[in-house]
Design an enzyme around this catalytic site. Structure first.
Site, PDB file in Angstrom:
ATOM      1  N   ASP A 181      12.703 -33.758  -7.490  1.00 33.63           N
ATOM      2  CA  ASP A 181      11.614 -33.711  -8.472  1.00 33.63           C
ATOM      3  C   ASP A 181      12.022 -32.962  -9.731  1.00 33.63           C
ATOM      4  O   ASP A 181      11.326 -33.040 -10.745  1.00 33.63           O
ATOM      5  CB  ASP A 181      10.398 -32.990  -7.888  1.00 33.63           C
ATOM      6  CG  ASP A 181       9.897 -33.662  -6.632  1.00 33.63           C
ATOM      7  OD1 ASP A 181       9.755 -34.886  -6.671  1.00 33.63           O
ATOM      8  OD2 ASP A 181       9.671 -32.966  -5.633  1.00 33.63           O
ATOM      9  N   CYS A 211       0.847  -1.197   0.000  1.00 40.31           N
ATOM     10  CA  CYS A 211       0.000   0.000   0.000  1.00 40.31           C
ATOM     11  C   CYS A 211       0.879   1.242   0.000  1.00 40.31           C
ATOM     12  O   CYS A 211       2.096   1.169   0.024  1.00 40.31           O
ATOM     13  CB  CYS A 211      -0.890   0.019   1.233  1.00 40.31           C
ATOM     14  SG  CYS A 211       0.068   0.211   2.739  1.00 40.31           S
ATOM     15  N   ASP A 241       4.374 -35.312  -5.979  1.00 37.46           N
ATOM     16  CA  ASP A 241       5.424 -35.616  -5.022  1.00 37.46           C
ATOM     17  C   ASP A 241       4.730 -35.598  -3.666  1.00 37.46           C
ATOM     18  O   ASP A 241       3.625 -35.070  -3.539  1.00 37.46           O
ATOM     19  CB  ASP A 241       6.499 -34.531  -5.121  1.00 37.46           C
ATOM     20  CG  ASP A 241       7.478 -34.592  -3.979  1.00 37.46           C
ATOM     21  OD1 ASP A 241       7.998 -35.687  -3.715  1.00 37.46           O
ATOM     22  OD2 ASP A 241       7.728 -33.548  -3.350  1.00 37.46           O
ATOM     23  N   ASP A 292       8.184 -30.288  -5.472  1.00 32.43           N
ATOM     24  CA  ASP A 292       8.857 -29.129  -4.894  1.00 32.43           C
ATOM     25  C   ASP A 292      10.337 -29.347  -4.616  1.00 32.43           C
ATOM     26  O   ASP A 292      11.035 -28.406  -4.294  1.00 32.43           O
ATOM     27  CB  ASP A 292       8.162 -28.723  -3.596  1.00 32.43           C
ATOM     28  CG  ASP A 292       8.460 -29.692  -2.468  1.00 32.43           C
ATOM     29  OD1 ASP A 292       8.578 -30.906  -2.756  1.00 32.43           O
ATOM     30  OD2 ASP A 292       8.594 -29.245  -1.324  1.00 32.43           O
ATOM     31  N   CYS A 326       3.262   1.603   2.906  1.00 33.40           N
ATOM     32  CA  CYS A 326       4.461   0.766   2.809  1.00 33.40           C
ATOM     33  C   CYS A 326       5.519   1.477   1.972  1.00 33.40           C
ATOM     34  O   CYS A 326       6.692   1.468   2.322  1.00 33.40           O
ATOM     35  CB  CYS A 326       4.151  -0.570   2.168  1.00 33.40           C
ATOM     36  SG  CYS A 326       2.789  -1.430   2.903  1.00 33.40           S
TER      37      CYS A 326
END
Lengths: 731, 61
Positions: free
Chosen positions: A621, A31, A438, A617, A34
């Site tokens: 893999d 925003c 996985d 992940d 920030c």
């Protein structure tokens, strides 16, 4: 970037020589406030000259003096202010910028030219019916030519270049008929202008470029956004490392600065920043991201550790080794390369369409020309009709049919937290008919949860949890969390001693208490993950499971209901995999699978004619992700896996997998519909053009009409209600 | 005809000015952060002393 620096170097030549500009990814900028706090935090730091946050890309670029401040101080200051950040590789950033700003100015120029030429064309069209005299008409045509020629030369370049490249390599792509149509229309119109005829197509040529460039620019913009978001995700994973210099002093550097030969310290609970070899210390390493194994592996001097793993036990010193020395990584790298090659070049839908379409268009145009010549028309009239055919068929709608749908699909997925990275990813996702998951970190959350089985010794758990709360070991942390979740309020325990690789010991309760491995507390091996024992009492064991994601079971059953073949491949041990497979209802599963076996399984599915979606992940893999017909990876995945995947999904749930598949199929359906619309348009207007009835006005109307229709059809995707279609029911 | 001699150059010049303004805005990075720009417009504190003007190096990043 450099242009701006140049501008300021005029006045601050000496000062600027020591400046450095870096781009930090700060994902938590959401925003206006920030922006302000990030910029103010950075600007108050010593040596920082400028800071500007970008809310769109969630990045901040900082100009600072490296002599006065270091990168690590910048990130540390932001972290204190509540904004975790990471340095991004600069090359990628500048390269992207260069590509975006190449298309947008061309859109502007084409738009300007199209609007102004239309102004003259509309005057001529309306004047023809009334009383415009021919000298005015000629002047208007010349003015149109004056605007159109430079505009086509500049705005058409992306198409000309791409068409030329395709022709050089002996292929035909969509840009070939576009370029040919635009160039011939412009050239012919110029010739007709000289002869003062009224077959002038400048407006059609430029409007065509304008529409197509808008499509390209939006497509490019969406991809840049996706790439940026993917980089932001990865950026945060690469944290800092504690470097031990030759004089034994320590210094915090960013993980990207690590080089082979450096020695780094890895404290308990920290992620290992680079691949290397342990030179001192003993510990346990959580390698679930590497092998899928949930149980930590014990390491000591001489053992290899990998980037992305977590140190659970004692402090380690690691000597960084180069990637090529590292057997596991280089093996994975080789397998991925081979897998990518075997996947081959996927021919995208638009290119497949253009293979049929481009020759057909050219043949039709040639046919028109020869036919008119044969029946005795003058050559220029025959050529004009042939060009009218080219312009009418000029694949405005066809060239927009796929990009418009893709942009709509990608932005809808983006808002759901799915980042599609591969340009042809959506098209390949639409063809999937089997899904390979996985386990650790994909079907499961990758977090350990206490298995209670309904009865739990709350007294022992409370005590053990309180002691375990002082350690960073994942089992200890999970135990402490489980105690909190059971609602047990225990007194804080201090004076806990941790013995790396064994467990915790304390005497603060007046009685010696131990939490740790079976050997440490003196219990039987293999019955539980972690034990608690108060001196003189029997040991109490606690077991952990890696819990499936909340919606794993429902997602798997939804996939199966729709006819997808779902299987589970994991590097984890048999019991753990069997349990997860049973909970999720997956019949085809395999445990203790090595990375090369995962790859082979994918290849075997391919040999059976199935198109597999790999969801994973871990490092193990990665080769399978590269080999799968399409691949997805959660945002928590290791960077190699994320890079290999076509798309990355964020969040705690597995639902994005189904949404991605459903949207990919819907996008394919809409793209095919768009092709159908384009073909209907063509089948009406091409015969007219061949017979010579198409005036510039009809050409302009047909082209705009078909472009707007396909774009509107693509936009339906944004609000379309989605469900996962059954295999075989969708085109 | 005299009207056209005035109107056409005027229309083209105005169009060119619009195009030039667009290209200038694009080059100077004003379309880089549309999300941020709408917040900056309502932010009431001016940039801190020593901060670069709107077209700072970061704007061109």
């Amino acid at each position: 970037m450099e242009a701006a620096l140049d501008a300021t170097t005029v006045t601050h030549e000496l000062k600027a020589a020591t400046r450095q500009t870096v781009v930090l990814s700060v994902p938590t900028i959401v925003c206006g406030n920030c922006i302000r706090s990030v910029e103010n935090t950075l600007r108050t730091l010593r040596g920082v000259e400028a800071a500007r946050a970008n809310l769109t890309t969630r990045r901040v670029s900082v100009v600072f003096d490296p002599a006065l401040n270091s990168m690590v101080d910048l990130t540390a200051a932001l972290e204190r202010a509540g904004f975790p950040s990471a340095l991004l590789a600069d090359d990628a950033e500048t390269e992207q910028k260069a590509r975006v700003s190449e298309l947008v100015p061309r859109v502007g120029v084409a738009g300007f030219a199209a609007a102004n030429i239309m102004l003259f064309s509309v005057s001529v069209w309306s004047g023809q019916a009334s009383d415009m005299d021919s000298s005015v008409r000629e002047m208007f045509h010349w003015l149109s030519a004056l605007i159109a020629l430079p505009a086509v030369a500049y705005a058409g370049q992306p198409f000309f270049k791409s068409a030329l490249a395709a022709l050089k390599s002996g292929r035909l792509n969509m840009d070939v008929p576009i370029s040919l149509g635009v160039l011939l229309a412009t050239g012919m119109s110029l010739f007709q202008t000289m002869r003062n005829s009224d077959q002038i197509y400048f407006d059609a040529a430029v409007t065509l470029l304008f529409f197509l460039l808008i499509g390209r620019a939006l497509d490019e913009r969406m991809r840049t956004k996706a790439r940026g978001a993917a980089e932001n995700l990865l950026g945060l994973r690469a944290k800092n490392a504690t470097l031990i210099e030759s004089d034994q002093t320590t210094k915090v550097i960013s993980a990207s600065q690590i080089k082979p030969g450096m020695i780094i310290a890895v404290a308990a609970g920290e992620r290992v920043a680079g691949d290397g070899e342990v030179i001192s210390g003993e510990s346990e390493i959580d390698e679930s991201l590497i092998s899928g194994e949930t149980r930590p592996r014990a390491v000591s001097t001489g053992d290899a550790v990998y980037a992305g793993t977590v140190n659970c036990g004692g402090a380690l010193r690691v000597r960084i080794t180069a990637a090529e020395e590292n057997t596991l990584l280089s093996e994975i790298g080789r397998m991925m390369l081979a897998a990518e090659q075997s996947r081959g070049r996927y021919v995208r839908l638009a290119d497949r369409a253009s293979r049929l379409y481009a020759p057909a268009v050219h043949v039709l145009a040639l046919l028109t020309f020869t036919a008119w010549m044969l029946i005795g028309a003058p050559w220029d009239q025959a050529l004009t009709y042939a060009i009218a055919v080219l312009i009418i068929t000029c694949p405005c709608a066809l060239a927009l049919a796929v990009p418009a749908v893709q942009v709509a699909a990608m932005s809808r997925l983006f808002s759901k937290g799915v980042i599609v990275k591969a340009p042809d990813g959506l098209e390949r996702l639409a063809e999937i008919d089997c899904v390979v998951f996985d386990k650790t970190g994909t079907l499961t959350t990758g977090e350990l949860r206490l298995e209670t089985n309904g009865n739990v010794d709350t007294v022992a758990l409370g005590r053990a949890g309180a002691i375990a709360g002082t350690s960073k070991h994942p089992y200890a942390q999970a135990l402490a969390k489980a105690a909190r979740e059971e609602g047990i309020r225990a007194h804080a325990v201090d004076d806990v001693r941790e013995v790396p690789g064994s467990g915790l010991i304390t005497a603060s309760g007046g009685l010696e208490e131990k939490v740790g491995s079976a050997a440490w507390v003196g219990a039987e091996e293999g019955l539980a993950s972690i034990w608690y024992r108060a001196k003189g009492k029997p040991a109490v064991g606690f077991d952990f499971i890696d819990e499936p994601r909340k919606d794993a079971t429902s997602c798997v059953s939804e996939l199966q209901r729709s006819g997808y073949l779902v299987s589970l491949l994991s590097g984890d041990r048999r019991e753990a995999v069997e349990q997860t497979a049973a909970v999720c209802g997956i019949e085809g599963w395999a445990a203790e699978v090595r990375p090369d076996q995962k790859l082979q399984t994918i290849e075997a599915l391919k040999a059976r004619g199935l198109k597999a979606l790999m969801v994973g992940d871990g490092l193990n893999d990665a080769p399978a992700l590269a080999a799968g017909h399409a691949s997805l990876s959660p945002a928590s995945a290791i960077d190699i896996a994320q890079n290999a995947a076509d798309a990355v999904f964020q969040g705690e749930l597995l639902q994005p997998v189904i949404e991605t598949l459903a949207l990919a199929k819907a996008a394919r359906r809409l793209a095919l519909q768009n092709f159908a619309i384009a073909i209907i348009y063509n089948s009406v207007f091409v015969p007219l053009a061949m017979l010579g009835y198409v005036t510039p006005l009809i050409a302009a109307l047909a082209m705009s009409g078909s472009s707007i229709t396909v774009t509107a059809n693509a936009l339906r995707l944004r609000s379309m209600k989605l469900h996962l279609p059954e295999i075989g029911t969708s085109p | 005809m005299t009207a056209l001699a005035w109107l056409i150059p005027a229309a083209l010049t105005l169009g060119m000015m619009g195009l030039a303004a667009f290209l200038w805005a694009l080059r100077s990075g004003q379309f880089d952060d549309l999300e941020g720009a709408k917040w900056r417009a309502i932010s009431d504190d001016t940039d801190v002393a020593g901060a670069p003007p709107e077209r700072g190096p970061a704007g061109d990043a």
